[in-house]
Design a protein around this motif. Structure first.
Motif, PDB file in Angstrom:
ATOM      1  N   ARG A   1      21.309  31.543  38.817  1.00 28.67           N
ATOM      2  CA  ARG A   1      20.210  30.637  38.521  1.00 28.67           C
ATOM      3  C   ARG A   1      20.510  29.255  39.078  1.00 28.67           C
ATOM      4  O   ARG A   1      21.640  28.942  39.455  1.00 28.67           O
ATOM      5  N   THR A   2      19.474  28.428  39.113  1.00 32.29           N
ATOM      6  CA  THR A   2      19.641  27.008  39.416  1.00 32.29           C
ATOM      7  C   THR A   2      19.548  26.236  38.103  1.00 32.29           C
ATOM      8  O   THR A   2      19.551  26.831  37.014  1.00 32.29           O
ATOM      9  N   ASP A   3      19.451  24.934  38.192  1.00 31.75           N
ATOM     10  CA  ASP A   3      19.302  24.125  36.987  1.00 31.75           C
ATOM     11  C   ASP A   3      18.006  24.429  36.260  1.00 31.75           C
ATOM     12  O   ASP A   3      17.892  24.189  35.045  1.00 31.75           O
TER      13      ASP A   3
ATOM     14  N   LYS B   1      18.099  35.578  40.059  1.00 31.18           N
ATOM     15  CA  LYS B   1      18.343  37.018  40.156  1.00 31.18           C
ATOM     16  C   LYS B   1      19.214  37.457  38.978  1.00 31.18           C
ATOM     17  O   LYS B   1      20.057  36.697  38.493  1.00 31.18           O
ATOM     18  N   GLN B   2      19.009  38.698  38.531  1.00 32.15           N
ATOM     19  CA  GLN B   2      19.868  39.311  37.518  1.00 32.15           C
ATOM     20  C   GLN B   2      20.306  40.670  38.030  1.00 32.15           C
ATOM     21  O   GLN B   2      19.477  41.476  38.460  1.00 32.15           O
ATOM     22  N   ILE B   3      21.618  40.902  38.001  1.00 34.59           N
ATOM     23  CA  ILE B   3      22.179  42.098  38.631  1.00 34.59           C
ATOM     24  C   ILE B   3      23.166  42.750  37.673  1.00 34.59           C
ATOM     25  O   ILE B   3      24.080  42.080  37.173  1.00 34.59           O
ATOM     26  N   PRO B   4      23.062  44.066  37.408  1.00 30.12           N
ATOM     27  CA  PRO B   4      24.117  44.766  36.667  1.00 30.12           C
ATOM     28  C   PRO B   4      25.332  44.969  37.584  1.00 30.12           C
ATOM     29  O   PRO B   4      25.178  45.346  38.748  1.00 30.12           O
TER      30      PRO B   4
ATOM     31  N   HIS C   1      13.579  22.053  46.615  1.00 30.36           N
ATOM     32  CA  HIS C   1      14.104  20.796  47.146  1.00 30.36           C
ATOM     33  C   HIS C   1      14.943  20.036  46.119  1.00 30.36           C
ATOM     34  O   HIS C   1      15.888  19.318  46.479  1.00 30.36           O
ATOM     35  N   ASP C   2      14.643  20.201  44.815  1.00 30.82           N
ATOM     36  CA  ASP C   2      15.364  19.437  43.800  1.00 30.82           C
ATOM     37  C   ASP C   2      16.555  20.199  43.216  1.00 30.82           C
ATOM     38  O   ASP C   2      17.133  19.796  42.205  1.00 30.82           O
ATOM     39  N   THR C   3      16.960  21.316  43.844  1.00 30.61           N
ATOM     40  CA  THR C   3      18.102  22.085  43.343  1.00 30.61           C
ATOM     41  C   THR C   3      19.387  21.262  43.450  1.00 30.61           C
ATOM     42  O   THR C   3      19.676  20.674  44.491  1.00 30.61           O
ATOM     43  N   GLN C   4      20.160  21.234  42.369  1.00 30.53           N
ATOM     44  CA  GLN C   4      21.414  20.484  42.363  1.00 30.53           C
ATOM     45  C   GLN C   4      22.639  21.373  42.163  1.00 30.53           C
ATOM     46  O   GLN C   4      23.737  21.021  42.591  1.00 30.53           O
ATOM     47  N   ASN C   5      22.461  22.512  41.481  1.00 29.06           N
ATOM     48  CA  ASN C   5      23.584  23.428  41.243  1.00 29.06           C
ATOM     49  C   ASN C   5      23.097  24.867  41.271  1.00 29.06           C
ATOM     50  O   ASN C   5      21.955  25.151  40.877  1.00 29.06           O
ATOM     51  N   ILE C   6      23.965  25.745  41.721  1.00 30.80           N
ATOM     52  CA  ILE C   6      23.760  27.179  41.571  1.00 30.80           C
ATOM     53  C   ILE C   6      24.748  27.655  40.511  1.00 30.80           C
ATOM     54  O   ILE C   6      25.955  27.410  40.623  1.00 30.80           O
ATOM     55  N   PHE C   7      24.224  28.318  39.467  1.00 28.55           N
ATOM     56  CA  PHE C   7      25.057  28.808  38.373  1.00 28.55           C
ATOM     57  C   PHE C   7      25.236  30.317  38.506  1.00 28.55           C
ATOM     58  O   PHE C   7      24.281  31.043  38.842  1.00 28.55           O
TER      59      PHE C   7
ATOM     60  N   TYR D   1      28.143  25.801  41.363  1.00 25.65           N
ATOM     61  CA  TYR D   1      28.393  25.269  42.696  1.00 25.65           C
ATOM     62  C   TYR D   1      27.369  24.183  42.995  1.00 25.65           C
ATOM     63  O   TYR D   1      26.165  24.414  42.896  1.00 25.65           O
ATOM     64  N   PRO D   2      27.836  22.983  43.367  1.00 27.18           N
ATOM     65  CA  PRO D   2      26.896  21.919  43.722  1.00 27.18           C
ATOM     66  C   PRO D   2      26.195  22.243  45.037  1.00 27.18           C
ATOM     67  O   PRO D   2      26.782  22.831  45.951  1.00 27.18           O
ATOM     68  N   VAL D   3      24.926  21.863  45.128  1.00 23.81           N
ATOM     69  CA  VAL D   3      24.168  22.127  46.342  1.00 23.81           C
ATOM     70  C   VAL D   3      23.097  21.059  46.489  1.00 23.81           C
ATOM     71  O   VAL D   3      22.597  20.507  45.495  1.00 23.81           O
ATOM     72  N   VAL D   4      22.761  20.734  47.723  1.00 25.30           N
ATOM     73  CA  VAL D   4      21.673  19.805  47.987  1.00 25.30           C
ATOM     74  C   VAL D   4      20.832  20.366  49.125  1.00 25.30           C
ATOM     75  O   VAL D   4      21.356  20.914  50.100  1.00 25.30           O
TER      76      VAL D   4
END
Length: 791
Positions: A603-605, A610-613, A633-639, A654-657
């Protein structure tokens, strides 16, 4: 009666000044005397009022540690002369006493300038300050003619049999009774014995483990003629072993999440704090997900191991070193080994011992030295085979000879030397890296541990205590001028806002540790790691805690990195162009002994992507999971979050811009060599030496990246990406005494406590025009970074 003599002391220094003090105690160090104490000798004095009226008893003194030379006097008569600072020693003083309440115990303690005697074992006192004094406890034993000197309870590998050794003062066999109380408080044994060495079988044993550190209590009662004694100790039932590339605790594999503990303090320096403070300190280790502390090149007092026993922390002890071992100091290390293994025999937390660290004091290219080290190792195994041993905890330039563990130290600058880090971890994991003098099939199967690595993050000067910040960098007795943290902070004031500077250095530390730990965790051949280090120590600022043992800004996040289950993006791209697809592979490290059916949520913030078994096999890394997404465009992190039966068991981020098009409108000068011709700046290679010893690589004393840009910029994403585009060159002021300001240096690389201020993105304005100087590589990613920082 056995009591601790920690109160009621007076010390007279050799300049005639006096203080009333408590033990443990050491002579203070000042800015003028550093790295040595203010005096090289002093006299401790105390009345033994506890002995008034006592008769027909023997009186013993036990000294847990006095550094360095001690002369013991009772009522003016010398009873003992002892050298060396790490071994427990004892003396009987019965014949020197009057038992009138006025008996005087005096201990004259003296030391030497550590820079002048490299053959003497001092540990890291030649780095962080010379410790002189009564640095550990003193015990007073009031006993009968025959008494119990020690009792060892050593669990065997079957985890039922306890090998018991009871030592009496006359070294003879005696009848005695043994009572054993289990961890719940239930008495499970009360039996008489007539032999000092025997095996004890405990049915349905409660094992000491990391999750459930169960401790038994043993009470030995002895009575014969006019002699009577009671001795009490605790012990735990556990085994530590290796099975090819795994370390086994109680027969089950255990992954090592460790930190190096040098165990110096800002005020009391070389001596332990009060029990509650030490308990708080070790609890923080558990909070961060650590299961091991490596007690570095000194000998712990009992209190440290007692708390580790109670909390369920593994302890790896390193013997102290001399800079140049000779026959006498080698002999002392061998005696210290015996002393240590006997003294701390009953502590289940003590599982590992290093004999030498980084070949300090020895030359392993010499055959005779290698022969001695093999003998030393085999002696340790013969004395106590219920622990694991490392011959030489190795680093670049040296190696193992014979060992239970294949451990190695690696240091590389984040993010600038990520490629070197990746290559070292890969080659170490696969066995291509040469860590043994003579590799063979047996050594290649040993458990592999990255036993030192780390990144700096500076502490907040508003929290400093003591005098350490006034002391310069000192290594192996060499002192470097103008290098103290307090001088460095004065320089930082002319460079950047202090609060932001400290925050960014700690952010740099966390992201660096995150990157390096993840690369280790992706290698199932590696059985664990030891972060350098548990706390800052003096000028060395790579602690997970600061020097006061207070958390740094990333404290709460470390527990996720140190979980047995860790989801990892192998090659994360932190900067994405608007419209491009983010694509990567995700892996999940399972460093547990449990197979599980898990669910991975990406997920993002703001939204689930996505959900995966995911089926997770024990002690393995999952197959790569392909993942692609268009990021907003406003995504700051991927969790990445891992769930088992609906419960969150692990998280990573993970930080992302996401950057839109922003063409560069300023003139750019790309500097990728050392030929820059400018009236203000020069370009130099990071390989260039400063102050005669320090280069700008940041592999030892870390390079810390500081951004000066708008507060809404994602500097974590920028920092994560810099390693891909940085060259070996930096910009530095042409005037050697001038420090660049972050007003102009928008991306700066600072070495340690400001030992060098360099720039990789610098702007100059003249007549309304702006010119940009950068040592980044000339490519699209660099242009995106520059545009994002500038506009």
């Amino acid at each position: 009666m056995r009591i601790t003599l920690n109160h009621g002391w007076k010390i007279t220094y050799d300049d005639g000044t006096c203080d009333n003090i408590f033990l443990p105690h050491e002579f203070p160090i000042t800015e003028q005397s550093y790295p040595n104490p203010i005096c090289f000798s002093g006299l401790y004095e105390r009345k033994l009022t506890e002995l008034e009226g006592i008769s027909s008893k023997r009186i013993m003194l036990r000294f847990h540690g006095i550094d360095w030379l001690s002369k013991i006097y009772v009522n003016g008569k010398q009873v003992l002369h002892h050298e060396n600072g790490y071994d427990l020693f004892e003396v009987e003083i019965t014949d020197f006493l009057n038992f009138d309440g006025h008996d005087i115990l005096k201990i004259h303690v003296s030391d030497f300038d550590i820079s002048g005697k490299p053959e003497i074992v001092v540990g890291k006192q030649d780095w962080y300050g010379n410790a002189c004094g009564i640095i550990q406890n003193i015990e007073l034993w009031v006993v009968d003619d025959i008494f119990i000197k020690s009792a060892k309870f050593i669990p065997m590998k079957d985890l039922k049999t306890i090998k018991c050794e009871i030592e009496f003062s006359d070294r003879q066999e005696h009848d005695f009774s043994l009572t054993v109380i289990d961890p719940s408080g239930t008495q499970i044994l009360n039996k008489k014995f007539s032999r000092s060495t025997f095996d004890l079988l405990i049915d349905d044993p409660k094992l000491w483990s990391l999750k459930s550190p169960q401790l038994y209590t043993a009470i030995i009662d002895f009575a014969k003629d006019n002699s009577k004694d009671r001795f009490q100790t605790t012990f735990g039932i556990r085994s530590i072993d290796v099975d090819e590339d795994r370390i086994l605790l109680n027969g089950e594999p255990v992954y090592i999440f460790g930190a190096l503990d040098q165990n110096f303090y800002p005020v009391n320096h070389y001596t332990l704090p009060e029990k509650n403070d030490l308990l708080s300190e070790l609890l923080k280790a558990k909070e961060m997900g650590l299961n091991l502390l490596r007690f570095h090149v000194k000998i712990p007092d009992d209190l440290y191991l007692e708390i580790a026993d109670e909390l369920g922390l593994l302890i790896w002890i390193d013997l102290p070193y001399a800079r140049q071992l000779n026959e006498k100091s080698m002999g002392y290390l061998e005696k210290l080994l015996e002393n240590l293994l006997k003294r701390h025999a009953n502590h289940p937390s003590f599982v590992l011992l290093s004999l030498i660290n980084e070949s300090w004091g020895v030359d392993l290219s010499e055959e005779q030295t290698r022969i001695w080290l093999k003998m030393f190792f085999r002696k340790a195994k013969a004395l106590d085979d219920t622990r694991l041993y490392v011959d030489n905890s190795a680093c670049m330039g040296n190696f193992h000879v014979i060992s239970d563990i294949d451990d190695f130290h690696f240091y590389h600058s984040f993010p600038y030397h990520n490629a070197q880090w990746d290559e070292k971890i890969k080659s170490f994991a696969t066995g291509d890296f040469k860590s043994f003098f003579e590799s063979n099939a047996e050594s290649k199967k040993l458990p592999k541990i990255v036993s030192e690595f780390g990144v700096w993050g500076l502490s907040d000067p508003k929290d400093w205590e003591g005098n350490w910040m006034k002391f310069p960098v000192t290594t192996m007795g060499m002192k470097f001028p103008n290098s103290s943290p307090i001088e460095a902070i004065a320089r930082v004031c002319g460079f950047h806002n202090i609060d932001d500077f400290i925050y960014q250095t700690q952010l740099n530390q966390f992201l660096g540790l995150k990157y390096q730990i993840e690369k280790i965790r992706l290698r199932p051949e590696i059985s664990g790691y030891v972060i350098t280090e548990f706390s800052d120590i003096a000028w060395e600022a790579n602690g997970l805690l600061d020097y006061n043992r207070m958390p740094k800004v990333f404290h709460s996040k470390l527990r996720f990195l140190n979980k047995k289950i860790l989801p990892i993006i192998k090659n994360h791209m932190a900067i994405i162009q608007d419209g491009d697809t983010y694509h990567t592979q995700i892996y999940i490290a399972n460093n547990s002994g449990k197979n599980m059916d898990a669910d991975l949520i990406i997920r993002t913030d703001t939204k689930i992507l996505k959900q995966i078994p995911v089926p997770l096999k024990k002690w393995s890394v999952s197959e790569g999971i392909d993942f692609s997404a268009k990021l907003e465009h406003d995504t700051q992190n991927i969790f990445l979050e891992v769930f088992e039966n609906g419960n969150l068991i692990s998280r990573n981020f993970y930080p992302v811009v996401v950057l839109g098009p922003a063409p560069l409108s300023d003139e750019i000068l790309w500097v990728n060599d050392d030929l820059l011709q400018d009236e203000e700046l020069v370009s130099i290679s990071e390989k260039r030496k400063l102050h005669g010893f320090l280069d700008l690589s940041g592999d030892w004393i870390s390079n810390l990246t500081i951004f000066n840009t708008k507060r809404n910029k994602n500097i974590s994403a920028l920092l994560w990406s810099l390693g891909e585009v940085a060259s070996e060159y930096v910009l530095i002021s042409k005037q050697t005494d001038k420090i660049l300001s972050s007003d102009n240096s928008l991306i700066s690389k600072i070495t340690g406590w400001g030992y060098a201020f360099t720039s990789i993105l610098y702007i100059k304005e003249k007549e309304g025009k702006r010119k940009v100087y950068t040592t980044l590589k000339n490519n699209p990613l660099s242009r995106s970074i520059i545009s994002y920082v500038l506009y």
